[in-house]
Design a protein around this motif. Structure first.
Motif, PDB file in Angstrom:
ATOM      1  N   PRO A  71       0.844  -1.198   0.000  1.00 32.47           N
ATOM      2  CA  PRO A  71       0.000   0.000   0.000  1.00 32.47           C
ATOM      3  C   PRO A  71       0.881   1.251   0.000  1.00 32.47           C
ATOM      4  O   PRO A  71       2.077   1.157   0.278  1.00 32.47           O
ATOM      5  N   PRO A  72       0.326   2.421  -0.287  1.00 33.40           N
ATOM      6  CA  PRO A  72       1.109   3.652  -0.170  1.00 33.40           C
ATOM      7  C   PRO A  72       1.721   3.751   1.231  1.00 33.40           C
ATOM      8  O   PRO A  72       1.044   3.494   2.227  1.00 33.40           O
ATOM      9  N   MET A  73       3.013   4.098   1.293  1.00 33.37           N
ATOM     10  CA  MET A  73       3.717   4.051   2.578  1.00 33.37           C
ATOM     11  C   MET A  73       3.102   4.977   3.632  1.00 33.37           C
ATOM     12  O   MET A  73       3.073   4.644   4.822  1.00 33.37           O
ATOM     13  N   GLU A  74       2.574   6.138   3.197  1.00 31.75           N
ATOM     14  CA  GLU A  74       1.970   7.055   4.197  1.00 31.75           C
ATOM     15  C   GLU A  74       0.861   6.345   4.962  1.00 31.75           C
ATOM     16  O   GLU A  74       0.611   6.634   6.134  1.00 31.75           O
ATOM     17  N   GLU A  75       0.142   5.469   4.263  1.00 31.75           N
ATOM     18  CA  GLU A  75      -0.978   4.800   4.927  1.00 31.75           C
ATOM     19  C   GLU A  75      -0.469   3.869   6.035  1.00 31.75           C
ATOM     20  O   GLU A  75      -1.083   3.755   7.094  1.00 31.75           O
ATOM     21  N   TYR A  76       0.653   3.219   5.768  1.00 36.70           N
ATOM     22  CA  TYR A  76       1.239   2.357   6.806  1.00 36.70           C
ATOM     23  C   TYR A  76       1.776   3.217   7.952  1.00 36.70           C
ATOM     24  O   TYR A  76       1.621   2.878   9.126  1.00 36.70           O
ATOM     25  N   LEU A  77       2.378   4.350   7.608  1.00 37.02           N
ATOM     26  CA  LEU A  77       2.932   5.235   8.643  1.00 37.02           C
ATOM     27  C   LEU A  77       1.841   5.756   9.588  1.00 37.02           C
ATOM     28  O   LEU A  77       2.073   5.917  10.784  1.00 37.02           O
ATOM     29  N   HIS A  78       0.672   5.957   9.039  1.00 37.72           N
ATOM     30  CA  HIS A  78      -0.453   6.385   9.862  1.00 37.72           C
ATOM     31  C   HIS A  78      -0.694   5.386  11.008  1.00 37.72           C
ATOM     32  O   HIS A  78      -0.865   5.775  12.162  1.00 37.72           O
ATOM     33  N   TYR A  79      -0.663   4.097  10.669  1.00 38.44           N
ATOM     34  CA  TYR A  79      -0.860   3.078  11.706  1.00 38.44           C
ATOM     35  C   TYR A  79       0.370   2.951  12.601  1.00 38.44           C
ATOM     36  O   TYR A  79       0.248   2.703  13.805  1.00 38.44           O
ATOM     37  N   ASN A 102       2.220   5.306  13.572  1.00 36.48           N
ATOM     38  CA  ASN A 102       2.061   6.378  14.564  1.00 36.48           C
ATOM     39  C   ASN A 102       1.179   5.932  15.713  1.00 36.48           C
ATOM     40  O   ASN A 102       1.474   6.207  16.879  1.00 36.48           O
ATOM     41  N   GLN A 103       0.098   5.240  15.378  1.00 36.79           N
ATOM     42  CA  GLN A 103      -0.800   4.742  16.438  1.00 36.79           C
ATOM     43  C   GLN A 103      -0.078   3.748  17.346  1.00 36.79           C
ATOM     44  O   GLN A 103      -0.259   3.768  18.562  1.00 36.79           O
ATOM     45  N   ILE A 104       0.755   2.897  16.722  1.00 34.89           N
ATOM     46  CA  ILE A 104       1.481   1.899  17.520  1.00 34.89           C
ATOM     47  C   ILE A 104       2.487   2.599  18.440  1.00 34.89           C
ATOM     48  O   ILE A 104       2.606   2.263  19.619  1.00 34.89           O
ATOM     49  N   TRP A 105       3.153   3.616  17.902  1.00 37.20           N
ATOM     50  CA  TRP A 105       4.139   4.342  18.720  1.00 37.20           C
ATOM     51  C   TRP A 105       3.443   5.037  19.894  1.00 37.20           C
ATOM     52  O   TRP A 105       4.019   5.182  20.959  1.00 37.20           O
ATOM     53  N   GLU A 106       2.212   5.432  19.706  1.00 37.31           N
ATOM     54  CA  GLU A 106       1.481   6.065  20.804  1.00 37.31           C
ATOM     55  C   GLU A 106       0.984   5.061  21.833  1.00 37.31           C
ATOM     56  O   GLU A 106       1.080   5.284  23.036  1.00 37.31           O
ATOM     57  N   HIS A 149       1.777  -6.429  11.849  1.00 37.13           N
ATOM     58  CA  HIS A 149       1.192  -7.219  10.766  1.00 37.13           C
ATOM     59  C   HIS A 149      -0.252  -6.800  10.502  1.00 37.13           C
ATOM     60  O   HIS A 149      -0.666  -6.679   9.346  1.00 37.13           O
ATOM     61  N   ALA A 150      -0.987  -6.576  11.596  1.00 39.86           N
ATOM     62  CA  ALA A 150      -2.383  -6.158  11.437  1.00 39.86           C
ATOM     63  C   ALA A 150      -2.449  -4.829  10.682  1.00 39.86           C
ATOM     64  O   ALA A 150      -3.337  -4.617   9.843  1.00 39.86           O
ATOM     65  N   ALA A 151      -1.497  -3.945  10.962  1.00 43.46           N
ATOM     66  CA  ALA A 151      -1.478  -2.631  10.296  1.00 43.46           C
ATOM     67  C   ALA A 151      -1.374  -2.803   8.781  1.00 43.46           C
ATOM     68  O   ALA A 151      -2.042  -2.099   8.014  1.00 43.46           O
ATOM     69  N   MET A 152      -0.554  -3.753   8.345  1.00 45.37           N
ATOM     70  CA  MET A 152      -0.429  -3.995   6.898  1.00 45.37           C
ATOM     71  C   MET A 152      -1.785  -4.412   6.320  1.00 45.37           C
ATOM     72  O   MET A 152      -2.207  -3.925   5.261  1.00 45.37           O
ATOM     73  N   GLY A 153      -2.471  -5.289   7.008  1.00 44.46           N
ATOM     74  CA  GLY A 153      -3.785  -5.726   6.542  1.00 44.46           C
ATOM     75  C   GLY A 153      -4.781  -4.581   6.475  1.00 44.46           C
ATOM     76  O   GLY A 153      -5.549  -4.467   5.516  1.00 44.46           O
ATOM     77  N   LEU A 154      -4.756  -3.736   7.505  1.00 43.49           N
ATOM     78  CA  LEU A 154      -5.686  -2.598   7.530  1.00 43.49           C
ATOM     79  C   LEU A 154      -5.417  -1.650   6.361  1.00 43.49           C
ATOM     80  O   LEU A 154      -6.331  -1.022   5.837  1.00 43.49           O
TER      81      LEU A 154
END
Ligand SMILES: *Cc1c(COP(=O)(O)O)cnc(C)c1O
Length: 357
Positions: free
Chosen positions: A10-18, A20-24, A229-234
């Motif tokens: 997927p577009p990398m920004e979309e993965y980075l969005h998730y 960020n959530q994990i880092w939080e 891994h879940a983030a990639m699926g999302l």
């Protein structure tokens, strides 16, 4: 270089969005919020009652076999990926092969029925290449003989049959979300069932049998999936329709250019909505397949022999012969198929095939 497949990213920004959530949240695994979200979305997408994300498609099969309490003989297909058979053996059961139907390449229900003994406890069938097994007939046989029915549905994501998602058939279906599959999480898998009691067992089994921090329901294993891994699926799920459409277009290009050649294709039964997971072709002989593969490799094109050899030849099974599987598997080649394969590349592949057939 043209590989047999290429993982969709997927577009990398979309993965980075998730990310960020994990880092939080600081939660990397143990049934975190992203796993919970992906499970919810997949259940909705597939229209199923229970779905459990696990670490891969092989542990999904192993947990399914355990949760159904299988013992003794499990009737299975010799034409699949090795994990279908190895899971049965790993769980201490005996695989008994029933040969495939010559057109769909899925297990032949009549031969399943003929293979039943007093030791048989289940049928484990693969919807090979995303082609539906003869689900009605297998269901009838399972009911009549009081057998459990598991589908290795690793190839079926997005495929439907008679209006329902293909994973909704059988007692349990398993999915693989390995990087080479249509919908993936790099590594991953899922167990699907509509049976509440089986679901209850799976929910404990995939997490070491934990019932709270200090109490145990029973025997379990580590079947967990991480947040990364879940983030990639999302990220991939919203692009799925687009991925399937791109594959359908590539398959159409192959169909046009290979029409009239001596290659044949497996039969996709009526009532199927296919997901274009693979593009298998059957050669007239193994010799012609090897000749064509050599010509393709010389042009840096790398198809794969899925599924070869027939699982009847595995060193740890004492298999009876399955003449159809053993005759067909040396003649099957899966041609390159992925989102982004161009019409020109398909042209090069098909010209090379036709020139050396
Ligand atoms: C990919 C695959 C598996 C194994 O899945 P993993 O996620 O790699 O463990 C099992 N069965 C079939 C038919 C497969 O294609």
């Amino acid at each position: 270089m043209i590989p047999v497949t290429q993982s969709y990213l997927p577009p990398m920004e979309e993965y980075l969005h998730y990310l960020n959530q994990i880092w939080e949240s600081h939660q990397l695994t143990n049934h975190g919020p992203l796993v919970v979200e992906l499970e919810r979305k997949l259940k909705e997408y597939l229209g199923v009652r229970h779905l459990f994300l696990v670490g891969n498609g092989t542990i999904a099969l192993q947990i399914a076999i355990r949760a159904l309490g299988l013992r003794g003989e499990v009737i299975t297909t010799p034409f699949s990926y090795v994990a279908t058979t190895s899971s049965i053996v790993w769980e201490g059961c005996t695989p008994v092969f029933a040969d495939i139907h010559p057109r769909t390449l899925c297990i032949d229900p009549q031969l399943v029925e003929e293979s039943i003994t007093t030791q048989t406890t289940a049928i484990l069938a693969t919807h090979v290449y995303g082609i539906p097994c003869h689900v009605d007939e297998l269901q009838r046989i399972a009911m009549k003989h009081n057998l459990k029915l598991i589908y290795d549905a690793a190839h079926t994501f997005g495929a439907r049959y008679k209006g329902s998602s293909l994973v909704s058939y059988g007692d349990v279906s398993t999915l693989s979300f390995h990087a080479t599959k249509i919908f993936h999480t790099a590594e991953g898998g899922a167990i699907i069932t509509n049976n509440d009691q089986v679901a209850h067992q799976i929910s404990y089994m995939r997490n070491f049998g934990h019932k709270g921090q200090e109490d145990f329901w029973g025997l379990g294993i580590n079947g967990k999936k991480s947040e990364l891994h879940a983030a990639m699926g999302l990220c991939i799920l919203p692009h799925l329709a687009e991925c399937i459409a791109a594959r359908k277009q590539v398959c159409g290009w192959y169909d046009e250019r290979l029409a009239g050649s001596t290659l044949t294709r497996p039969l996709i039964p009526e009532g199927s909505e296919y997901n274009y997971a693979y593009y298998p072709v059957l050669f007239p002989t193994e010799k012609s397949l090897l000749r064509v593969r050599e010509a393709l490799n010389a042009r840096q094109i790398f198809p794969r022999r899925y599924f070869y050899p027939s699982l009847t030849s595995l060193p740890y099974v004492s298999a009876k012969h399955c003449p159809r599987s053993e005759e067909i598997s040396p003649r099957v080649l899966c041609l390159p198929l992925y989102n982004g394969l161009s019409e020109n590349e398909v042209g090069l592949i098909t010209e090379t095939i036709i020139a050396s057939l």
